[in-house]
Design a protein around this motif. Structure first.
Motif, PDB file in Angstrom:
ATOM      1  N   ASN A 106     -15.475  -4.897  17.946  1.00 36.31           N
ATOM      2  CA  ASN A 106     -15.075  -6.109  18.392  1.00 36.31           C
ATOM      3  C   ASN A 106     -14.687  -7.060  17.437  1.00 36.31           C
ATOM      4  O   ASN A 106     -14.408  -8.328  17.648  1.00 36.31           O
ATOM      5  CB  ASN A 106     -16.448  -6.954  18.851  1.00 36.31           C
ATOM      6  N   GLY A 107     -14.223  -6.425  16.240  1.00 29.99           N
ATOM      7  CA  GLY A 107     -13.251  -7.051  15.444  1.00 29.99           C
ATOM      8  C   GLY A 107     -14.098  -7.699  14.135  1.00 29.99           C
ATOM      9  O   GLY A 107     -13.365  -8.643  13.185  1.00 29.99           O
ATOM     10  N   ALA A 108     -15.454  -7.800  14.051  1.00 32.06           N
ATOM     11  CA  ALA A 108     -16.225  -7.890  12.931  1.00 32.06           C
ATOM     12  C   ALA A 108     -15.372  -7.460  11.474  1.00 32.06           C
ATOM     13  O   ALA A 108     -15.001  -6.384  11.341  1.00 32.06           O
ATOM     14  CB  ALA A 108     -17.632  -7.683  12.845  1.00 32.06           C
ATOM     15  N   LYS A 109     -15.138  -8.352  10.639  1.00 26.36           N
ATOM     16  CA  LYS A 109     -14.555  -7.995   9.191  1.00 26.36           C
ATOM     17  C   LYS A 109     -15.621  -7.985   8.205  1.00 26.36           C
ATOM     18  O   LYS A 109     -15.271  -7.297   7.174  1.00 26.36           O
ATOM     19  CB  LYS A 109     -13.564  -9.068   9.024  1.00 26.36           C
ATOM     20  N   VAL A 110     -16.720  -8.476   8.315  1.00 25.46           N
ATOM     21  CA  VAL A 110     -17.940  -8.379   7.423  1.00 25.46           C
ATOM     22  C   VAL A 110     -19.197  -8.234   8.193  1.00 25.46           C
ATOM     23  O   VAL A 110     -19.330  -8.849   9.301  1.00 25.46           O
ATOM     24  CB  VAL A 110     -17.989  -9.689   6.488  1.00 25.46           C
ATOM     25  N   LEU A 111     -19.951  -7.238   7.797  1.00 21.07           N
ATOM     26  CA  LEU A 111     -21.263  -7.254   8.219  1.00 21.07           C
ATOM     27  C   LEU A 111     -22.439  -7.454   7.170  1.00 21.07           C
ATOM     28  O   LEU A 111     -22.216  -7.229   5.986  1.00 21.07           O
ATOM     29  CB  LEU A 111     -21.593  -5.855   8.581  1.00 21.07           C
ATOM     30  N   LEU A 112     -23.426  -8.080   7.651  1.00 23.15           N
ATOM     31  CA  LEU A 112     -24.548  -8.297   6.864  1.00 23.15           C
ATOM     32  C   LEU A 112     -25.529  -7.398   7.280  1.00 23.15           C
ATOM     33  O   LEU A 112     -25.933  -7.529   8.284  1.00 23.15           O
ATOM     34  CB  LEU A 112     -25.235  -9.472   7.237  1.00 23.15           C
ATOM     35  N   LEU A 113     -25.962  -6.514   6.570  1.00 18.62           N
ATOM     36  CA  LEU A 113     -27.089  -5.166   6.856  1.00 18.62           C
ATOM     37  C   LEU A 113     -28.407  -5.354   6.460  1.00 18.62           C
ATOM     38  O   LEU A 113     -28.526  -5.597   5.269  1.00 18.62           O
ATOM     39  CB  LEU A 113     -26.376  -4.113   6.561  1.00 18.62           C
ATOM     40  N   VAL A 114     -29.334  -5.531   7.053  1.00 17.08           N
ATOM     41  CA  VAL A 114     -30.829  -5.304   6.810  1.00 17.08           C
ATOM     42  C   VAL A 114     -30.988  -3.826   7.269  1.00 17.08           C
ATOM     43  O   VAL A 114     -31.342  -3.586   8.500  1.00 17.08           O
ATOM     44  CB  VAL A 114     -31.777  -6.364   7.268  1.00 17.08           C
ATOM     45  N   ASN A 115     -31.082  -3.098   6.282  1.00 16.73           N
ATOM     46  CA  ASN A 115     -31.174  -1.396   6.726  1.00 16.73           C
ATOM     47  C   ASN A 115     -32.648  -1.081   7.129  1.00 16.73           C
ATOM     48  O   ASN A 115     -33.558  -1.772   6.751  1.00 16.73           O
ATOM     49  CB  ASN A 115     -30.583  -0.684   5.576  1.00 16.73           C
ATOM     50  N   LEU A 116     -32.913  -0.044   7.959  1.00 16.02           N
ATOM     51  CA  LEU A 116     -34.124   0.466   8.256  1.00 16.02           C
ATOM     52  C   LEU A 116     -34.420   1.756   7.402  1.00 16.02           C
ATOM     53  O   LEU A 116     -35.600   2.005   7.472  1.00 16.02           O
ATOM     54  CB  LEU A 116     -33.889   0.829   9.912  1.00 16.02           C
ATOM     55  N   ASP A 117     -33.621   2.043   6.727  1.00 18.42           N
ATOM     56  CA  ASP A 117     -33.879   2.937   5.378  1.00 18.42           C
ATOM     57  C   ASP A 117     -32.528   3.111   5.117  1.00 18.42           C
ATOM     58  O   ASP A 117     -31.385   2.787   5.462  1.00 18.42           O
ATOM     59  CB  ASP A 117     -34.467   4.291   5.942  1.00 18.42           C
ATOM     60  N   SER A 118     -32.588   3.592   3.486  1.00 16.47           N
ATOM     61  CA  SER A 118     -31.234   3.710   2.836  1.00 16.47           C
ATOM     62  C   SER A 118     -30.245   4.903   3.203  1.00 16.47           C
ATOM     63  O   SER A 118     -29.141   4.830   3.432  1.00 16.47           O
ATOM     64  CB  SER A 118     -31.482   4.347   1.293  1.00 16.47           C
ATOM     65  N   GLY A 119     -30.770   6.008   3.785  1.00 21.10           N
ATOM     66  CA  GLY A 119     -29.803   6.915   4.546  1.00 21.10           C
ATOM     67  C   GLY A 119     -28.952   6.495   5.817  1.00 21.10           C
ATOM     68  O   GLY A 119     -27.871   6.444   5.679  1.00 21.10           O
ATOM     69  N   SER A 120     -29.629   5.829   6.746  1.00 21.67           N
ATOM     70  CA  SER A 120     -29.065   5.287   7.803  1.00 21.67           C
ATOM     71  C   SER A 120     -28.208   3.975   7.449  1.00 21.67           C
ATOM     72  O   SER A 120     -26.908   3.802   7.779  1.00 21.67           O
ATOM     73  CB  SER A 120     -29.877   4.689   8.956  1.00 21.67           C
ATOM     74  N   GLY A 121     -28.513   3.147   6.369  1.00 18.00           N
ATOM     75  CA  GLY A 121     -27.746   2.182   5.886  1.00 18.00           C
ATOM     76  C   GLY A 121     -26.590   2.653   5.324  1.00 18.00           C
ATOM     77  O   GLY A 121     -25.462   2.017   5.442  1.00 18.00           O
ATOM     78  N   ALA A 122     -26.727   3.594   4.640  1.00 18.56           N
ATOM     79  CA  ALA A 122     -25.521   4.303   3.735  1.00 18.56           C
ATOM     80  C   ALA A 122     -24.539   4.892   4.722  1.00 18.56           C
ATOM     81  O   ALA A 122     -23.136   4.639   4.453  1.00 18.56           O
ATOM     82  CB  ALA A 122     -25.957   5.253   2.806  1.00 18.56           C
ATOM     83  N   ALA A 123     -24.958   5.409   5.793  1.00 19.87           N
ATOM     84  CA  ALA A 123     -24.140   5.930   6.638  1.00 19.87           C
ATOM     85  C   ALA A 123     -23.389   4.703   7.580  1.00 19.87           C
ATOM     86  O   ALA A 123     -22.194   4.509   7.899  1.00 19.87           O
ATOM     87  CB  ALA A 123     -24.863   6.615   7.845  1.00 19.87           C
TER      88      ALA A 123
END
Ligand code: BGC
Length: 374
Positions: A106-123
């Protein structure tokens, strides 16, 4: 070519576009620029208005995400004139991955991420990177990730406040038996909190001044599981627990519920997040302290960094105040200062506008609030 007026209109239109991060929607769109109409351009910006995406983790590990982070992030981006879309993965890693994908589409240029674990966050981060989208680790660091920034609190300091808070609440009464109810093993913050409180408690255990009788992590910070885990701790110790290092208010409340179910007396219990329930538990004496993290400051800092990333500018001087190693590299960081809250300084969270009295001082808590000078 353009008349001076349409040139001006175009310039205004472009300025609006840049403001709204809708560079792709305006600058590269030949129809808009040749029409020279600012309303068309800004109209396009408004309809393509999903330029920053926020990925919250769940609603169950803490009320903070929906009660504080969401409204405060909304307010921070709104006052900066930046469109934001906020999603919550409800604890599901594949949902979070899909939400990230959708935001990028949808065109986001920046994401703020609160990950659920590092593996899925890194992906999520490596996918974003391959699509030219920048990511900010919001509150939780993604180990071996590719975030441009990390915005959080000094989380070892959070743990130290909890450890010292528990020690202060226990006072000088013999050799207290302490139970540690840790956060999720997949949350890097939980590791940092533990590092902090163990730096205070371990020397006491080693010197025989306190006894560690239980020490367990709570998967996904799940309050229901915490209740079962703490029940088992009481069972195993024959109810001989004198203090609980609970890593956040939700886990603290689980311990308090288990103590009440067994009709045991109040003992010092710690917490974190200064939630309405945590503050009520402090007022009633069921909880001894919490750690207040000014989420407004965290949201403001993250929004400033997101704007800097989207516009390709350097963030304001002094905002980034450290680096945090994600086990592969250092991530430029904003690390804010947490504050311990006990009955004595409970006013802080209200004076700061974080909590409202009407959300805390209800029912049986009304008179306790008056007594505490609120
Ligand atoms: C946050 C805490 C929160 C916990 C559970 C941690 O990463 O820093 O504020 O209580 O997650 O959601």
């Amino acid at each position: 070519m353009h008349s001076p007026i349409s040139r001006r209109a175009l310039a205004i239109g472009m300025a609006l576009c840049v403001l709204a991060f809708a560079v792709a929607a305006c600058g590269s769109d030949d129809n808009n620029s040749s029409s020279g109409s600012s309303s068309t351009s800004s109209g396009a910006a408004a309809t393509k208005a999903q330029k920053v995406g926020v990925l919250l983790p769940d609603t169950k590990s803490s009320v903070r995400w929906e009660s504080f982070d969401r409204p405060l992030l909304e307010a921070a981006f709104k006052s900066a004139g930046v469109p934001v879309t906020i999603e919550n993965a409800q604890g599901d890693k594949s949902t979070q991955q899909q939400q990230a994908e959708q935001l990028i589409t949808n065109g986001a240029k920046v994401l703020l991420l609160v990950n659920l674990d590092s593996g899925s966050g890194a992906a999520i981060e490596s996918n974003a990177q391959s699509r030219g989208v920048k990511v900010i680790d919001y509150d939780r660091l993604t180990l071996k990730g590719s975030a441009s920034y990390y915005v959080s609190f000094d989380n070892v300091a959070v743990g130290k406040l909890q450890g010292q808070g528990l020690v202060d609440c226990l006072g000088n009464s013999g050799t207290p038996s302490i139970a540690e109810l840790n956060g999720s093993p997949t949350d890097n913050n939980a590791t940092l909190f533990k590092q902090g409180y163990d730096s205070v408690l371990k020397p006491l255990y080693d010197a025989g001044k306190a006894k560690k009788v239980a020490d367990q992590s709570v998967p996904d910070w799940d309050n229901q599981q915490a209740l079962t885990i703490f029940e088992q701790m009481l069972q195993k110790t024959n109810n001989k627990i004198d203090g609980v290092l609970a890593a956040n208010d939700g886990l603290g409340n689980s311990a308090i519920s288990a103590l009440k179910a067994r009709k045991l007396k109040q003992i010092p219990v710690t917490g974190q997040d200064a939630t309405p329930q945590g503050i009520q538990n402090i007022l009633s004496g069921d909880q001894c302290m919490t750690v207040y993290k000014a989420v407004k400051k965290e949201a403001d800092a993250a929004s400033k960094l997101a704007i800097a990333l989207a516009t390709g500018k350097q963030p304001e001087a002094g905002l980034v105040n450290g680096k945090t190693n994600d086990t592969a590299k250092d991530v430029p960081s904003v690390l804010l200062k947490p504050e311990a809250i006990t009955k004595d300084n409970i006013k802080v969270v209200f004076d700061d506008g974080f909590l409202k009295k009407e959300d805390v001082c209800t029912g049986k808590y009304a008179s306790m609030c008056t007594e505490a000078g609120l």
